[in-house]
Enzyme design. Structure first.
Site, short mmCIF file in Angstrom:
data_model
loop_
_atom_site.label_atom_id
_atom_site.label_comp_id
_atom_site.label_asym_id
_atom_site.label_seq_id
_atom_site.Cartn_x
_atom_site.Cartn_y
_atom_site.Cartn_z
N HIS A 182 -25.65 5.68 13.23
CA HIS A 182 -25.65 4.25 14.65
C HIS A 182 -25.83 3.17 13.27
CE1 HIS A 182 -25.46 2.08 18.11
NE2 HIS A 182 -26.51 1.81 18.34
N GLY A 215 3.74 -9.67 0.69
CA GLY A 215 2.98 -8.77 0.76
C GLY A 215 1.44 -8.10 0.00
N LYS A 274 -10.73 -8.97 -6.82
CA LYS A 274 -11.26 -8.78 -5.66
C LYS A 274 -12.46 -9.25 -6.25
CE LYS A 274 -8.70 -6.34 -4.14
NZ LYS A 274 -7.10 -5.88 -4.05
N ARG A 306 6.52 -5.42 -8.34
CA ARG A 306 6.22 -5.68 -9.84
C ARG A 306 7.06 -4.40 -10.68
NH1 ARG A 306 1.66 -6.93 -11.98
NH2 ARG A 306 1.33 -5.41 -13.10
N ASP A 329 2.61 3.30 -12.19
CA ASP A 329 3.58 2.79 -11.79
C ASP A 329 4.78 3.48 -12.14
OD1 ASP A 329 1.05 1.29 -10.61
OD2 ASP A 329 1.49 -0.88 -10.99
N VAL A 359 6.90 -11.16 -5.04
CA VAL A 359 7.57 -10.37 -4.75
C VAL A 359 7.70 -8.89 -5.68
CG1 VAL A 359 8.78 -12.56 -4.28
CG2 VAL A 359 9.53 -11.50 -6.68
N GLY A 418 -7.97 -0.87 -19.94
CA GLY A 418 -8.15 -0.47 -18.37
C GLY A 418 -6.29 -0.94 -17.53
P1 FAD Z 1 -1.17 -0.69 -16.17
O1 FAD Z 1 -2.53 -0.93 -15.18
O2 FAD Z 1 0.08 -1.14 -15.91
O3 FAD Z 1 -1.28 0.24 -17.52
C1 FAD Z 1 -0.67 -0.32 -18.18
C2 FAD Z 1 -0.88 0.02 -19.77
O4 FAD Z 1 0.43 0.52 -20.85
C3 FAD Z 1 -1.40 -1.81 -19.85
O5 FAD Z 1 -2.38 -1.75 -19.91
C4 FAD Z 1 -0.37 -2.04 -20.95
O6 FAD Z 1 -0.66 -3.34 -22.04
C5 FAD Z 1 -0.11 -0.52 -21.20
N1 FAD Z 1 0.93 -0.73 -22.44
C6 FAD Z 1 1.93 -0.98 -21.94
N2 FAD Z 1 3.52 -0.83 -22.93
C7 FAD Z 1 2.98 -0.60 -23.37
C8 FAD Z 1 3.55 -0.26 -25.50
N3 FAD Z 1 4.85 0.42 -25.70
N4 FAD Z 1 2.80 0.58 -26.16
C9 FAD Z 1 0.80 0.15 -25.96
N5 FAD Z 1 0.20 0.07 -24.19
C10 FAD Z 1 1.85 -0.29 -23.65
N6 FAD Z 1 -4.52 -1.21 -6.83
C11 FAD Z 1 -4.83 -0.52 -6.29
O7 FAD Z 1 -5.54 0.96 -6.29
N7 FAD Z 1 -5.72 -1.08 -5.33
C12 FAD Z 1 -5.96 -2.80 -5.55
O8 FAD Z 1 -6.65 -3.67 -4.75
C13 FAD Z 1 -4.86 -3.30 -6.48
N8 FAD Z 1 -5.02 -4.95 -6.26
C14 FAD Z 1 -3.97 -5.26 -7.47
C15 FAD Z 1 -3.86 -6.17 -7.59
C16 FAD Z 1 -3.37 -7.39 -8.72
C17 FAD Z 1 -3.09 -8.97 -9.36
C18 FAD Z 1 -1.96 -6.32 -9.50
C19 FAD Z 1 -0.71 -6.92 -10.41
C20 FAD Z 1 -2.51 -5.09 -9.31
C21 FAD Z 1 -3.32 -4.17 -8.42
N9 FAD Z 1 -3.14 -2.98 -8.16
C22 FAD Z 1 -4.06 -2.50 -7.04
C23 FAD Z 1 -2.30 -1.72 -8.22
C24 FAD Z 1 -2.46 -1.64 -10.07
O9 FAD Z 1 -3.53 -2.16 -10.91
C25 FAD Z 1 -1.66 -0.91 -10.77
O10 FAD Z 1 -1.45 -0.01 -9.79
C26 FAD Z 1 -2.54 0.08 -11.59
O11 FAD Z 1 -2.99 -1.22 -12.63
C27 FAD Z 1 -0.96 1.23 -12.47
O12 FAD Z 1 -2.03 1.59 -13.34
P2 FAD Z 1 -1.21 2.33 -14.46
O13 FAD Z 1 -2.21 2.81 -15.53
O14 FAD Z 1 0.14 2.66 -14.15
O15 FAD Z 1 -0.37 0.84 -15.74
P1 NAD Z 2 4.48 -5.92 -2.67
O1 NAD Z 2 5.22 -5.03 -2.15
O2 NAD Z 2 3.52 -6.07 -2.16
O3 NAD Z 2 5.00 -7.98 -2.09
C1 NAD Z 2 6.61 -8.08 -1.63
C2 NAD Z 2 6.68 -8.98 -1.06
O4 NAD Z 2 7.69 -10.02 -1.08
C3 NAD Z 2 7.48 -8.31 0.05
O5 NAD Z 2 7.18 -8.38 1.55
C4 NAD Z 2 8.88 -8.77 0.10
O6 NAD Z 2 9.54 -8.58 1.61
C5 NAD Z 2 8.84 -10.13 -0.61
N1 NAD Z 2 10.14 -10.65 -1.28
C6 NAD Z 2 11.04 -10.06 -2.15
N2 NAD Z 2 11.72 -10.56 -2.68
C7 NAD Z 2 11.30 -11.90 -1.67
C8 NAD Z 2 11.70 -13.04 -2.22
N3 NAD Z 2 12.77 -13.53 -3.04
N4 NAD Z 2 11.66 -14.19 -1.13
C9 NAD Z 2 10.15 -14.53 -0.74
N5 NAD Z 2 9.86 -12.71 -0.40
C10 NAD Z 2 10.70 -11.97 -0.99
O7 NAD Z 2 4.07 -6.74 -4.09
P2 NAD Z 2 3.63 -7.38 -4.42
O8 NAD Z 2 3.10 -8.22 -4.07
O9 NAD Z 2 3.77 -8.43 -6.14
O10 NAD Z 2 2.12 -6.34 -5.41
C11 NAD Z 2 3.29 -5.27 -6.30
C12 NAD Z 2 2.13 -4.19 -5.78
O11 NAD Z 2 1.14 -3.79 -6.62
C13 NAD Z 2 2.48 -3.46 -4.61
O12 NAD Z 2 3.29 -2.56 -4.53
C14 NAD Z 2 0.95 -3.17 -4.94
O13 NAD Z 2 1.44 -1.63 -5.24
C15 NAD Z 2 -0.11 -2.82 -5.85
N6 NAD Z 2 -1.05 -3.59 -5.27
C16 NAD Z 2 -2.04 -3.26 -4.18
C17 NAD Z 2 -2.68 -3.92 -4.24
C18 NAD Z 2 -4.04 -3.02 -3.10
O14 NAD Z 2 -3.58 -1.81 -3.16
N7 NAD Z 2 -5.03 -3.35 -2.59
C19 NAD Z 2 -3.37 -4.79 -3.72
C20 NAD Z 2 -1.92 -5.95 -4.89
C21 NAD Z 2 -0.99 -5.28 -5.92
#
Ligand code: FAD
Ligand code: NAD
Length: 465
Positions: A444, A185, A52, A273, A312, A271, A40
């Protein structure tokens, strides 16, 4: 341990990797997936789903606090609720656990072999995995890199006891009295809002001129207003400089250039990822890069034949649904199907209060691209359903080409608008014109009617305003 040979090896079981493996398995491809943590990935374990869950719990708590204050027009009275965050986190963990098992079950059903451990490239076709029972060598005709991303750490604020990333924030068992969020952000505002609703005194420190700089100011205004109503202090054009010597105090360079000290029980750094491309042998393949991300073409093919990258690790937008769509496409390509990335739009939703949804071009982007557009804007204050939900803040905005009315972008801000992302995405993907939306009967009373009305308005035929 006997070596494994397969047609497809997927590294990382996040939304990108597991969807790719499931689809490949369904297509009869002999597939292995390697995951060092839990199925996951970020999304399911420490991202989308847990955040969420926490946001929902915080909303429920805040709603009851609000009702208990007696300042509501609904005629409801109740007593002030209690929140036990450790129970909330335990509930969140059960959801995560159920989904972990769900993903494992789906992989199994598709006959995908799961190997638990950290993968390391030996060469472009061979990977070694440190498993609990020893080293496993896997040789594959095709490899998909889906290793995702990790939180960016600021050199002046290393993660530790007080300074935490979203991962630790989603596992706190008590609400910090004072929470400073560095980065206004997605994550900072989603979680900052949730913690404020749960009772924390929250301050957001954002480097840019306004919060959520990835969205336009018209869309973020209602969010800024609500942050203020929740008592969240927002410092913009402010830079976190590090911790004061005594600890528990964040030094911030404010817009004026003066230094401000913010006392904090926890400092949540959000700030951005960074892609996971280092420390597991990938660098030695010397793939072409796009800044820190892996460069891919429209088939998610990297610069090395037979190696694909999705999610990502390939850059913005770092969203789970983009990773999943790439994963599905790559599985079909490996199966010999003719596929190419031809999506017209990737919806983005920010689960703030109110929520924001954006699909396609904004008016500014369309203008910069030189397109002549017409824009329709319909406020929720004129939508009956929004009124019945006390959710009159916000609007739906649609923009379309001026000449043939092809819809180029749709955005909304308002209570619960995340669920409109499906309708918005469908309209753009199917090449809808304003007349298609205006001519579709919308049930509606729903907030979706604001979408129809925005299309009618852009055609000069609005009915309810
Ligand atoms: P990841 O989900 O990061 O999965 C990568 C996997 O690879 C991990 O399980 C890791 O353990 C594994 N891995 C890494 N290196 C190795 C290795 N060498 N060997 C074996 N396994 C390895 N996105 C949304 O669309 N909607 C949201 O509401 C949303 N909310 C978020 C909230 C938070 C707090 C965060 C942090 C992120 C959120 N995101 C959201 C972003 C979303 O989580 C990512 O865009 C998504 O998980 C990316 O998927 P991925 O498969 O690229 O990588
Ligand atoms: P983000 O890019 O959304 O926000 C980072 C913020 O930090 C920006 O506004 C930037 O200007 C600010 N910033 C950067 N350096 C700074 C500093 N030194 N001091 C103060 N502010 C600073 O990144 P995030 O909130 O870490 O989320 C990472 C990624 O995860 C997002 O870009 C998004 O792709 C994904 N995500 C998506 C969702 C969703 O889809 N609802 C939710 C959470 C995360």
């Amino acid at each position: 341990m006997k070596d494994i040979s397969c047609k497809l090896l997927v590294i990382g079981a996040g939304p990108g990797g597991y969807v790719c493996a499931i689809r490949a398995g369904q297509l009869g491809i002999d597939t292995v997936i390697v995951e060092e943590r839990k199925p996951g990935g970020t999304c399911l374990n420490v991202g989308c789903i847990p955040s969420k869950a926490l946001i929902h719990a915080a909303e429920e708590y805040d709603r009851i606090v609000h009702l208990a204050s007696g300042k509501n027009p609904l005629g409801i009275t109740t007593t002030k609720p209690e929140l036990d965050l450790s129970q909330t986190i335990a509930w969140k963990d059960t959801i995560v656990g159920r989904l972990n098992s769900g993903v494992s079950g789906l992989l199994k059903k598709s006959k995908v072999k799961m190997v638990q451990g950290r993968a390391r490239f030996r060469d472009g076709k061979t990977v070694e995995v440190e498993t609990e029972t020893g080293q496993q060598i896997i040789r594959a005709e095709n490899v998909v890199i889906a290793t995702g991303s990790a939180p960016v750490e600021l050199p002046s604020l290393p993660f530790g006891e007080t300074v935490i990333s979203s991962t630790e924030a989603l596992a706190l068992t008590s609400v910090p009295e004072k929470l400073v969020v560095v980065g206004g952000g997605y994550i900072g505002l989603e979680l900052g809002t949730a913690f404020a609703k749960m009772g924390a005194k929250v301050t957001v420190v954002e480097a840019q001129a306004r919060i959520l700089p990835q969205y336009d100011a018209e869309l973020t205004r209602p969010v800024a207003k609500k942050l203020q109503a929740l008592g969240i202090d927002v410092m913009t054009r402010a830079k976190a400089r590090g911790l004061a010597k005594a600890g528990g105090t964040l030094l911030v360079e404010a817009e004026s250039g003066s230094e401000v000290q913010l006392a904090a029980d926890k400092i949540l750094v959000t700030v951005g990822r960074r892609p996971v491309t280092q420390g597991w042998g990938m660098e030695e393949l010397v793939l072409d890069m796009d800044g820190p991300f892996i460069r891919i073409d429209e088939r998610c093919q990297t610069s090395m034949r037979g190696i694909y990258a999705i999610g990502d690790v390939t850059g913005e937008p770092m969203l789970a649904h983009r990773a999943m769509a790439q994963g599905e496409m790559v599985a079909e390509i490996v199966a010999g199907h003719k596929r190419v990335w031809d999506k017209r739009a990737i919806p983005a939703v920010c689960f703030t209060d109110p929520e924001i949804v954006a699909v396609g071009l904004t008016p500014d982007e369309a203008q910069k691209a030189g397109s002549e557009v017409r824009v329709g804007h319909f406020p929720f204050s004129a939508n009956g359903r929004a009124m019945t939900k006390l959710g009159e803040e916000g609007f739906v905005r649609v923009l379309a080409r001026a000449d043939n009315h092809l819809i180029l972008g749709i955005q909304a801000v308002g209570q619960g608008v995340s669920e409109l992302s499906a309708a918005f995405g469908l309209a753009i993907e199917m090449g809808a014109r304003l007349e298609d939306i205006a001519g579709t009967i919308h049930a509606h009373p729903t907030q979706g009617e604001a979408f129809q009305e925005s299309a009618l308005k852009s055609l000069g035929r609005e009915l309810h305003i």
